[in-house]
Structure formats: structure tokens, C-alpha cells
Design an enzyme around this catalytic site. Sequence first.
Site, PDB file in Angstrom:
ATOM      1  N   SER A   1       0.851  -1.191   0.000  1.00 42.58           N
ATOM      2  CA  SER A   1       0.000   0.000   0.000  1.00 42.58           C
ATOM      3  C   SER A   1       0.880   1.231   0.000  1.00 42.58           C
ATOM      4  O   SER A   1       1.969   1.219   0.595  1.00 42.58           O
ATOM      5  CB  SER A   1      -0.894   0.024   1.239  1.00 42.58           C
ATOM      6  OG  SER A   1      -1.568   1.272   1.359  1.00 42.58           O
TER       7      SER A   1
ATOM      8  N   TYR B   1      -2.716  -0.657   9.835  1.00 45.08           N
ATOM      9  CA  TYR B   1      -2.651  -1.055   8.427  1.00 45.08           C
ATOM     10  C   TYR B   1      -1.337  -0.602   7.800  1.00 45.08           C
ATOM     11  O   TYR B   1      -0.623  -1.396   7.164  1.00 45.08           O
ATOM     12  CB  TYR B   1      -3.838  -0.443   7.685  1.00 45.08           C
ATOM     13  CG  TYR B   1      -3.918  -0.820   6.220  1.00 45.08           C
ATOM     14  CD1 TYR B   1      -4.433  -2.044   5.821  1.00 45.08           C
ATOM     15  CD2 TYR B   1      -3.489   0.073   5.225  1.00 45.08           C
ATOM     16  CE1 TYR B   1      -4.509  -2.383   4.481  1.00 45.08           C
ATOM     17  CE2 TYR B   1      -3.567  -0.251   3.889  1.00 45.08           C
ATOM     18  CZ  TYR B   1      -4.076  -1.480   3.512  1.00 45.08           C
ATOM     19  OH  TYR B   1      -4.163  -1.813   2.182  1.00 45.08           O
TER      20      TYR B   1
END
Length: 264
Positions: free
Chosen positions: A145, A158
Site C-alpha cells: 500500500s 494497516y
Amino acid sequence: MTSAIPGTPESELEGRVALVTGASRGIGQAVARALAERGARVVATDRSPDVKRQTPDSRITGMVLDVTDAAAVDAAVEEVERTAGPLDILVNVAGILRPAPVVELTDTDWAETFAVNTNGVFHTSRAAARRMSARGKGSIVTVGSNAAGVPRTRMAAYAASKAAATMFTKCLGLEVARDGVRCNVVSPGSTDTDMQWQLSTGDREQAAARVIDGDPSSYRVGIPLGRIAEPSDIADAVTFLVSDRARHITLHDLYVDGGATLRA
């Protein structure tokens, strides 16, 4: 289904066996289908049984797998090699998001995020790399990400888990490079998936506009290209990296985010 013509994009992965995690929907599903369209035999895995019902291409086989279970991963890779053939490609897509400010983040949410996003990548990559290294070839791609490289509010677990998975993949790639195994990362930004809309409230069109325009209150710039990615945009990057067109690329982190991080 018609046979692919040798030398065309539809045949560039012909004869190769691929394992994709997190493939019941979103980016994982798009990756599994893109690999199959290019000729690979794909085992699409997910802990959701839905993965066994979403295989429109005869080259795709669904398998239920929880990547947090190391023993189950080892058994699954062994089964893939027994039934489909030697594993040539691994794509780590499985991931979860538990958004919350750090001061409100629970121990359970932190642990479960790392269990899937980081430990899962370790389990599958270790199992695949052992076999690929012994054969002297293979390609591993971890879908990370852009949050791994730029701080995000409410996304500490995350972002940290993806950063760990990214560096793990690069370290693995350094260790297995001399064995002919390449390890790369694809780092998406905002993408049209269920996970993306988990972060939004209200009308989806308005939510998309807010993402594209940026949000100073959460310290986010917008997306310079003016669009949210489709899962196929990420899948195209993955299929390139696992193909022979990328044969001299390893330890690379390819951002696919429309310029959203300004490549910080």
C-alpha cells in the site's frame, strides 16, 4: 476457450502455475483473472468460501486458505504443487483494514491486522521461496500500500503492517536473488474495492470526489491523475512484474496510486 497464440500477451504466462491470496474479490480477484487471461494456471485462495464460486475461467481453481495459519499454508502449497505443478508465481494480496485512531486501537485489531497483512505474507512467501529457490526460478509479488510510505490518520495498524510486509519482501528478494527468484512489491493507492469504501461514509460518488480532491483535515493530498484506480490497474502492474518482461527487476516497490503520495 480458444488456445492462445504463442508470443501474444494472452500466452506470456502459458504453462506457469500461480497462487494468489485474498482472491475472492477486489484486487486479488482481478489479479487471479489477469494471470489466467495470460495463460497461467491459477489457484485462487481466500479464507472466504466465496473464492470457490468465483472462477469464471477454467484456468482458475478456488481454494479456501487462512494465511495466518502457517501449517495450513505449507499444506496448501504442497497441494498446489501436487495437483497443478511446480509453483512459478506467488501474489500476496490478502489483507484487512481496521481503521481507528491509535489511542482507540485495540490489541485485538492490531494483532489481527499484522496476522493477515504481515504474518500471512511471511507464511506464504517462505513456503513458496523454499521451492522456487530449489528450482532456480520464480516470482513473488506482495501487494502492499502507498500507506506504507506515507503516514495516514486512523490507519496506523494497516500502514505499519504493510510497511513490514514491504520490507520483508525486499529482504527475501535479496536472499533469493542468486537462486533466480525475483521479489517485488506493488503499492496501490485508493482503489475501487470494498476496503476503500470502508473508509468512507455517505454517497459513493461524493466520497470518491473527496478522495480525488484531497482532505487537508486528515493531511492527505488528492490524486493528481483525477481518478480512483480500478482493481485491473493493480492487476496489470502485478502481471508485468511476474512476466519475463520484468526479468531484471527485483526488490522494487511500484506505486500505483495516480501520484497521490507524490512518491514521498
